[in-house]
Design a protein around this motif. Structure first.
Motif: not given
Length: 287
Positions: A29-31, A106-111
């Motif tokens: 779901s993240a990729m 950028v505050c999130r990476i992959d959620g």
């Protein structure tokens, strides 16, 4: 510390190993489907692609879903120059920005960190990242890069939005909680590409201007380093108005440039050894 991909930071380097980490491709779901693949770039991609590493550090098991370290290849068969941020996205890893600055912060990476998990930062133990404003320095993503030949990470000085990924190299992100510019944790995966070998030529070009934006009349300093190169050539595109950046350069050095026109200018340093050439570039916008 580097709180977002376009900030400058004090340069650091460290050699790292897997140290018992669990490494994953990231959840389905993240990729982003169809982009990149699991592991260090291999085959033809080993020389043209970029390996992306995301180490969630303290976020793994911090009230959210498990977050094993991500290692994915971002292929680039055409060899077209692209930013570190574009390489990250090409690997299928998804960043989230903030409303005012987009992906410059950028505050999130992959959620991660999610909006619901608590980040116990000093002075605010109940902090949660809403991604409405820029993340606090005490709970943010730090940016790193490696040329693939030494197994050492370098702390990003111009940010992934403003520096170009190295073919065969590594782009790294590591979450820093209650850290400083001198204690930010490096990604715990060694940025070593066996296909390159220690004799592979490398060049790295950065700018002292942290966000890649200058006002007309301002200047900035370009800094570069190289290894295993017999010649190094500087060029600017477009040339007119970019300021003095051309001709042969020494192995390492710095030079002030002062654009004379408004617009976008790309400063490139190309290193050569025999038939092999490598390039590093910095883009500046003059308003």
């Amino acid at each position: 510390m580097t709180r977002f991909f376009a900030l400058g930071a004090v340069g650091l380097a460290a050699s790292t190993a897997f140290a018992g980490l669990t490494v994953q491709a990231g959840s389905a779901s993240a990729m982003e489907a169809g982009l990149g693949y699991v592991g260090v770039c291999r085959g033809a991609d080993a020389r043209t692609g970029t390996t992306v590493v995301v180490d969630f550090q303290q976020l793994d098991g911090n009230g959210g879903s498990p977050a094993p370290t991500i290692v994915r290849c971002s292929p680039n068969p055409s060899g077209t120059p692209r930013t570190g941020l574009a390489a990250m996205q090409g690997a299928g890893v998804q960043p989230t920005g903030v409303p005012r600055y987009g992906l410059a912060f950028v505050c999130r990476i992959d959620g991660r960190p999610s909006a619901t998990e608590t980040l116990p930062i000093t002075g605010n133990p109940g902090y949660k990242e809403a991604c409405l404003n820029t993340p606090p320095a005490a709970a943010s993503w730090s940016y790193w890069w490696g040329d693939g030949t030494t197994g050492s990470w370098s702390y990003g000085t111009s940010g992934a939005s403003n520096r170009y990924a190295i073919a065969g190299g590594f782009e790294g992100w590591s979450f820093a909680l209650n850290a400083t510019a001198t204690s930010n944790p490096v990604p715990r995966v060694s940025p070593l590409n066996p296909a390159l070998g220690s004799s592979q030529p490398t060049v790295a070009l950065t700018s002292d201007d942290s966000d890649g934006v200058l006002e007309l009349g301002q200047s900035t300093t370009l800094r570069w380093s190289s290894s295993n190169t017999t010649r190094r050539t500087a060029a600017a595109t477009p040339k007119q108005g970019a300021g003095p950046w051309s001709g042969m350069k020494p192995v390492a050095g710095s030079q002030s440039v002062k654009p004379t026109k408004k617009g976008s200018f790309t400063y490139t340093l190309t290193g050569r050894k025999g038939a092999v050439s490598v390039t590093s570039s910095v883009t500046l916008t003059v308003r």
